[in-house]
Design an enzyme around this catalytic site. Structure first.
Site, PDB file in Angstrom:
ATOM      1  N   ASN A  59       0.875  -1.155  -0.083  1.00 22.62           N
ATOM      2  CA  ASN A  59       0.097  -0.004   0.061  1.00 22.62           C
ATOM      3  C   ASN A  59       1.080   1.258   0.121  1.00 22.62           C
ATOM      4  OD1 ASN A  59      -1.970   2.037   0.604  1.00 22.62           O
ATOM      5  ND2 ASN A  59      -2.303   1.396   2.313  1.00 22.62           N
ATOM      6  N   SER A  67       3.258  -2.317  10.361  1.00 24.94           N
ATOM      7  CA  SER A  67       4.832  -2.559  10.519  1.00 24.94           C
ATOM      8  C   SER A  67       5.310  -3.831   9.937  1.00 24.94           C
ATOM      9  CB  SER A  67       4.957  -2.060  11.892  1.00 24.94           C
ATOM     10  OG  SER A  67       4.677  -0.713  12.158  1.00 24.94           O
ATOM     11  N   GLU A 116      -5.633  -4.843  10.377  1.00 25.54           N
ATOM     12  CA  GLU A 116      -4.527  -4.003  10.621  1.00 25.54           C
ATOM     13  C   GLU A 116      -4.718  -3.205  12.052  1.00 25.54           C
ATOM     14  OE1 GLU A 116      -2.530  -2.841   6.742  1.00 25.54           O
ATOM     15  OE2 GLU A 116      -4.139  -1.434   7.065  1.00 25.54           O
ATOM     16  N   GLU A 173      -6.908   4.797   7.827  1.00 26.56           N
ATOM     17  CA  GLU A 173      -6.602   6.310   7.210  1.00 26.56           C
ATOM     18  C   GLU A 173      -7.779   6.650   6.649  1.00 26.56           C
ATOM     19  OE1 GLU A 173      -2.907   5.526   5.516  1.00 26.56           O
ATOM     20  OE2 GLU A 173      -1.990   5.001   7.393  1.00 26.56           O
ATOM     21  N   GLY A 199       2.556   2.007  10.969  1.00 25.36           N
ATOM     22  CA  GLY A 199       3.417   3.196  10.537  1.00 25.36           C
ATOM     23  C   GLY A 199       4.185   3.339  12.111  1.00 25.36           C
ATOM     24  N   HIS A 212      -9.321   1.269   4.740  1.00 27.97           N
ATOM     25  CA  HIS A 212      -8.233   1.338   5.497  1.00 27.97           C
ATOM     26  C   HIS A 212      -8.636   2.308   6.521  1.00 27.97           C
ATOM     27  CE1 HIS A 212      -4.057   2.604   6.235  1.00 27.97           C
ATOM     28  NE2 HIS A 212      -3.818   1.428   5.967  1.00 27.97           N
ATOM     29  N   LYS A 233       0.124   4.268  -0.363  1.00 34.60           N
ATOM     30  CA  LYS A 233      -0.383   5.332   0.232  1.00 34.60           C
ATOM     31  C   LYS A 233      -0.220   6.785  -0.434  1.00 34.60           C
ATOM     32  CE  LYS A 233      -0.171   3.345   4.684  1.00 34.60           C
ATOM     33  NZ  LYS A 233      -0.103   3.233   6.184  1.00 34.60           N
TER      34      LYS A 233
HETATM   35  P1  PGA Z   1       2.787   0.086   7.705  1.00 30.52           P
HETATM   36  O1  PGA Z   1       1.255   0.425   7.059  1.00 30.52           O
HETATM   37  O2  PGA Z   1       3.394  -1.446   7.039  1.00 30.52           O
HETATM   38  O3  PGA Z   1       3.507   1.351   7.526  1.00 30.52           O
HETATM   39  O4  PGA Z   1       2.745   0.082   9.257  1.00 30.52           O
HETATM   40  C1  PGA Z   1       0.388  -0.539   6.877  1.00 30.52           C
HETATM   41  C2  PGA Z   1      -0.842  -0.219   6.331  1.00 30.52           C
HETATM   42  O5  PGA Z   1      -1.246   1.001   6.566  1.00 30.52           O
HETATM   43  O6  PGA Z   1      -1.501  -0.763   5.174  1.00 30.52           O
END
Ligand code: PGA
Length: 250
Positions: free
Chosen positions: A10, A213, A167, A98, A173, A96, A12
């Site tokens: 992803n 992560s 997630e 976000e 992140g 997601h 983003k």
């Molecule tokens: P990350 O993000 O691997 O940077 O933690 C995962 C995601 O948001 O899909």
């Protein structure tokens, strides 16, 4: 039944089309031989066509990061499932955290988006609890509501097209990963919830990815768990070597 693992990146809001192309060229170049793994990348909308054209002869598939639930109409700024498909996407990430956190996505809009996607692209549906919810011991309740409401009123045939990504928001992140045991516990719970809502067969076929992560040094242990069928990778998918190492850890 054997579920084919999936590693999805992803990206983003990162990468112009030119930068996205450079990244995907590196990933394509270092990719292991096609094996029993599905690899997906989700660039920003404007890069999808260029990336999909480049990947035509590769086994890497392309995903959108979001979509709207109407196919056409007066919805300024939105992108629909047929547009994603025409650009070359075969998957779309829906719900997601976000999107839920910053753009007002709810289980209800996620459900509408899943239904809109299904004739065109396969949904990767995200669920996950916040740190406060985990600490208050509400993880199962939150996940059960997200799964039940997001996946409401789908047919068995629809369910066979869907991928879920668990997630935990506190792990996205942040460099904090759920331990393999913590992730496995929630994955097993999601599978049981889907078995109760649909059927044990549908649940058995469902691919459930872990996200939060994921890095080359924790991927193997996570992916070795019985109910973890792959990974949705954010940060580490922006570096070709790291993403390739995660694919190789399958
Ligand atoms: P990350 O993000 O691997 O940077 O933690 C995962 C995601 O948001 O899909």
């Amino acid at each position: 039944m054997k579920r084919i693992p999936m590693i999805a990146g992803n990206w983003k809001l990162h990468k112009t089309t030119q930068e996205a192309l450079e990244l995907v060229k590196k990933i394509h170049h270092g990719l292991p031989q096609p094996g029993e793994v599905d690899v997906v990348v989700a660039p920003p909308f404007t890069a999808i066509k260029t990336i999909a054209d480049f990947l035509k002869k590769s086994y890497i598939a392309v995903a959108g990061q979001n979509l709207y639930w109407e196919n056409t109409g007066a919805y300024t700024g939105e992108i629909s499932a047929p547009i994603l498909k025409e650009a070359g996407a075969s998957y779309v990430i829906i719900g997601h955290s976000e999107r839920r956190q910053y753009f007002g996505e709810t289980n209800e809009t996620v459900n509408k988006k899943i239904k809109a996607a299904l004739d065109y692209v396969m949904p990767i549906v995200c669920v996950g609890e916040t740190l406060a919810q985990r600490e208050a011991d509400q993880t199962q309740e939150v996940i059960q509501t997200q799964i039940t409401e997001s996946l409401a009123n789908l047919s068995d045939a629809n369910m066979r097209q869907i991928i879920i990504a668990y997630e935990p928001i506190w792990a996205i992140g942040t460099g904090k990963t759920a331990t393999p045991a913590q992730a496995e516990e929630v994955h097993a719970f999601i599978r049981q919830t889907v078995a109760d809502l649909y059927s044990p067969t549908i649940a058995d076929q469902l691919r459930i990815l872990y996200g939060g992560s994921v890095k080359p040094d924790n991927a193997h242990e996570l992916l070795a768990k019985k109910n973890i069928d792959g990974a949705l990778v954010g940060g580490a998918s922006l570096q070709a070597e790291l993403f390739i190492d995660i694919i190789k850890s399958i």
